[in-house]
Motif scaffolding. Sequence first.
Motif, PDB file in Angstrom:
ATOM      1  N   ALA A  43       0.834  -1.210   0.000  1.00 53.09           N
ATOM      2  CA  ALA A  43       0.000   0.000   0.000  1.00 53.09           C
ATOM      3  C   ALA A  43       0.867   1.257   0.000  1.00 53.09           C
ATOM      4  CB  ALA A  43      -0.927  -0.006   1.214  1.00 53.09           C
ATOM      5  N   LEU A  44       1.941   1.229   0.767  1.00 52.39           N
ATOM      6  CA  LEU A  44       2.841   2.389   0.803  1.00 52.39           C
ATOM      7  C   LEU A  44       3.553   2.580  -0.531  1.00 52.39           C
ATOM      8  CD1 LEU A  44       4.322   1.911   4.384  1.00 52.39           C
ATOM      9  CD2 LEU A  44       2.617   3.599   3.648  1.00 52.39           C
ATOM     10  N   LEU A  45       3.943   1.484  -1.167  1.00 56.75           N
ATOM     11  CA  LEU A  45       4.580   1.576  -2.484  1.00 56.75           C
ATOM     12  C   LEU A  45       3.611   2.139  -3.520  1.00 56.75           C
ATOM     13  CD1 LEU A  45       6.601  -1.761  -2.731  1.00 56.75           C
ATOM     14  CD2 LEU A  45       7.524   0.562  -2.820  1.00 56.75           C
ATOM     15  N   ALA A  46       2.371   1.657  -3.478  1.00 54.35           N
ATOM     16  CA  ALA A  46       1.375   2.149  -4.440  1.00 54.35           C
ATOM     17  C   ALA A  46       1.151   3.648  -4.254  1.00 54.35           C
ATOM     18  CB  ALA A  46       0.067   1.387  -4.270  1.00 54.35           C
ATOM     19  N   GLU A  47       1.063   4.084  -3.021  1.00 52.78           N
ATOM     20  CA  GLU A  47       0.883   5.514  -2.760  1.00 52.78           C
ATOM     21  C   GLU A  47       2.065   6.314  -3.311  1.00 52.78           C
ATOM     22  OE1 GLU A  47       0.682   8.662   0.963  1.00 52.78           O
ATOM     23  OE2 GLU A  47       0.442   6.530   1.373  1.00 52.78           O
ATOM     24  N   ASP A  48       3.257   5.787  -3.085  1.00 57.51           N
ATOM     25  CA  ASP A  48       4.459   6.469  -3.557  1.00 57.51           C
ATOM     26  C   ASP A  48       4.521   6.491  -5.086  1.00 57.51           C
ATOM     27  OD1 ASP A  48       7.060   7.725  -3.024  1.00 57.51           O
ATOM     28  OD2 ASP A  48       7.880   5.878  -3.908  1.00 57.51           O
ATOM     29  N   MET A  49       4.210   5.352  -5.711  1.00 56.41           N
ATOM     30  CA  MET A  49       4.291   5.271  -7.171  1.00 56.41           C
ATOM     31  C   MET A  49       3.209   6.096  -7.853  1.00 56.41           C
ATOM     32  SD  MET A  49       5.077   1.285  -7.840  1.00 56.41           S
ATOM     33  CE  MET A  49       6.582   0.491  -7.329  1.00 56.41           C
ATOM     34  N   LEU A  50       2.034   6.134  -7.251  1.00 61.44           N
ATOM     35  CA  LEU A  50       0.924   6.875  -7.852  1.00 61.44           C
ATOM     36  C   LEU A  50       0.937   8.355  -7.487  1.00 61.44           C
ATOM     37  CD1 LEU A  50      -1.889   4.253  -7.258  1.00 61.44           C
ATOM     38  CD2 LEU A  50      -0.864   4.869  -9.454  1.00 61.44           C
ATOM     39  N   GLY A  51       1.647   8.698  -6.413  1.00 59.73           N
ATOM     40  CA  GLY A  51       1.701  10.076  -5.965  1.00 59.73           C
ATOM     41  C   GLY A  51       0.409  10.552  -5.320  1.00 59.73           C
ATOM     42  N   SER A  52      -0.413   9.604  -4.889  1.00 61.21           N
ATOM     43  CA  SER A  52      -1.711   9.953  -4.318  1.00 61.21           C
ATOM     44  C   SER A  52      -2.173   8.823  -3.395  1.00 61.21           C
ATOM     45  CB  SER A  52      -2.732  10.131  -5.438  1.00 61.21           C
ATOM     46  OG  SER A  52      -4.035  10.220  -4.920  1.00 61.21           O
ATOM     47  N   THR A  53      -3.022   9.178  -2.452  1.00 64.67           N
ATOM     48  CA  THR A  53      -3.586   8.158  -1.559  1.00 64.67           C
ATOM     49  C   THR A  53      -4.916   7.616  -2.075  1.00 64.67           C
ATOM     50  OG1 THR A  53      -4.703   9.851  -0.248  1.00 64.67           O
ATOM     51  CG2 THR A  53      -2.512   9.151   0.490  1.00 64.67           C
ATOM     52  N   GLN A  54      -5.426   8.163  -3.179  1.00 65.15           N
ATOM     53  CA  GLN A  54      -6.739   7.776  -3.679  1.00 65.15           C
ATOM     54  C   GLN A  54      -6.861   6.289  -3.971  1.00 65.15           C
ATOM     55  OE1 GLN A  54      -7.370  10.414  -6.973  1.00 65.15           O
ATOM     56  NE2 GLN A  54      -8.541  11.848  -5.710  1.00 65.15           N
ATOM     57  N   LEU A  55      -5.827   5.678  -4.494  1.00 63.08           N
ATOM     58  CA  LEU A  55      -5.877   4.263  -4.849  1.00 63.08           C
ATOM     59  C   LEU A  55      -4.984   3.397  -3.960  1.00 63.08           C
ATOM     60  CD1 LEU A  55      -5.850   4.567  -8.743  1.00 63.08           C
ATOM     61  CD2 LEU A  55      -7.806   4.115  -7.260  1.00 63.08           C
ATOM     62  N   SER A  56      -4.596   3.921  -2.806  1.00 62.33           N
ATOM     63  CA  SER A  56      -3.678   3.157  -1.964  1.00 62.33           C
ATOM     64  C   SER A  56      -4.329   1.921  -1.347  1.00 62.33           C
ATOM     65  CB  SER A  56      -3.078   4.042  -0.869  1.00 62.33           C
ATOM     66  OG  SER A  56      -4.081   4.527  -0.017  1.00 62.33           O
ATOM     67  N   GLY A  57      -5.651   1.816  -1.395  1.00 62.32           N
ATOM     68  CA  GLY A  57      -6.333   0.616  -0.913  1.00 62.32           C
ATOM     69  C   GLY A  57      -6.390  -0.495  -1.954  1.00 62.32           C
ATOM     70  N   LEU A  58      -6.081  -0.157  -3.192  1.00 67.21           N
ATOM     71  CA  LEU A  58      -6.109  -1.149  -4.272  1.00 67.21           C
ATOM     72  C   LEU A  58      -5.174  -2.336  -4.024  1.00 67.21           C
ATOM     73  CD1 LEU A  58      -7.320  -1.868  -7.022  1.00 67.21           C
ATOM     74  CD2 LEU A  58      -5.512  -0.501  -8.080  1.00 67.21           C
ATOM     75  N   PRO A  59      -3.950  -2.131  -3.535  1.00 67.53           N
ATOM     76  CA  PRO A  59      -3.083  -3.282  -3.268  1.00 67.53           C
ATOM     77  C   PRO A  59      -3.687  -4.272  -2.273  1.00 67.53           C
ATOM     78  CG  PRO A  59      -1.769  -1.305  -3.317  1.00 67.53           C
ATOM     79  CD  PRO A  59      -3.208  -0.871  -3.372  1.00 67.53           C
ATOM     80  N   ALA A  60      -4.308  -3.779  -1.222  1.00 62.30           N
ATOM     81  CA  ALA A  60      -4.917  -4.694  -0.248  1.00 62.30           C
ATOM     82  C   ALA A  60      -6.076  -5.452  -0.879  1.00 62.30           C
ATOM     83  CB  ALA A  60      -5.393  -3.922   0.987  1.00 62.30           C
ATOM     84  N   GLY A  61      -6.830  -4.788  -1.737  1.00 60.53           N
ATOM     85  CA  GLY A  61      -7.927  -5.460  -2.429  1.00 60.53           C
ATOM     86  C   GLY A  61      -7.425  -6.547  -3.365  1.00 60.53           C
ATOM     87  N   LEU A  62      -6.375  -6.252  -4.122  1.00 61.92           N
ATOM     88  CA  LEU A  62      -5.802  -7.250  -5.021  1.00 61.92           C
ATOM     89  C   LEU A  62      -5.178  -8.406  -4.238  1.00 61.92           C
ATOM     90  CD1 LEU A  62      -4.216  -4.917  -7.705  1.00 61.92           C
ATOM     91  CD2 LEU A  62      -6.175  -6.451  -7.985  1.00 61.92           C
TER      92      LEU A  62
END
Length: 179
Positions: A43-62
């Motif tokens: 989740a932290l990597l996704a936030e960092d890569m996307l530059g936003s917290t909007q989709l940071s829950g996507l990794p946990a869902g996947l």
Amino acid sequence: MTAAQPASAVVDAPALHRRSLRVLMISQLLGGAGLAAGVTVGALLAEDMLGSTQLSGLPAGLFTLGSAGAALLVGQLSQRSGRRPGLAAGYLAGAVGGAGVVAAAALDNIWLLLISLLVYGAGTATNLQARYAGADLAPAEHRARRSAASWWPPPSARSPGPTSSSRPATWPSTWACRP
């Protein structure tokens, strides 16, 4: 042992069960802690890569979706070929997913991260299914107790977290209910 029975055919079932239970408990302890850390890092990597917290829950869902799919596949393989091949395949898939997460972080590739987290979910499904292996070799009257012995390590691996902070005197107040 009879003359027709080779020495290798004699199995000390209680000793085998104790050894299997120890291995299971250690794998639950390490696997539970590692898998919990992995999804958090994802989740932290996704936030960092996307530059936003909007989709940071996507990794946990996947991760959860991958875990659900792997539970079916590992269960089917275990039914067909036995628990050991099923668990080995599930842990292998989880390890491949974990390596993919590391590669995604190194390459800064969000798509590789998301696909890897889906595969990484197999580790959780396998870790959960492995808990039942504690009852396999136990006598019928001890199956529940032996199975329960493999359930405590993952929560105990996570519980020292809050107490290891740099401000141990203040951590209970963060859990208190405030009016």
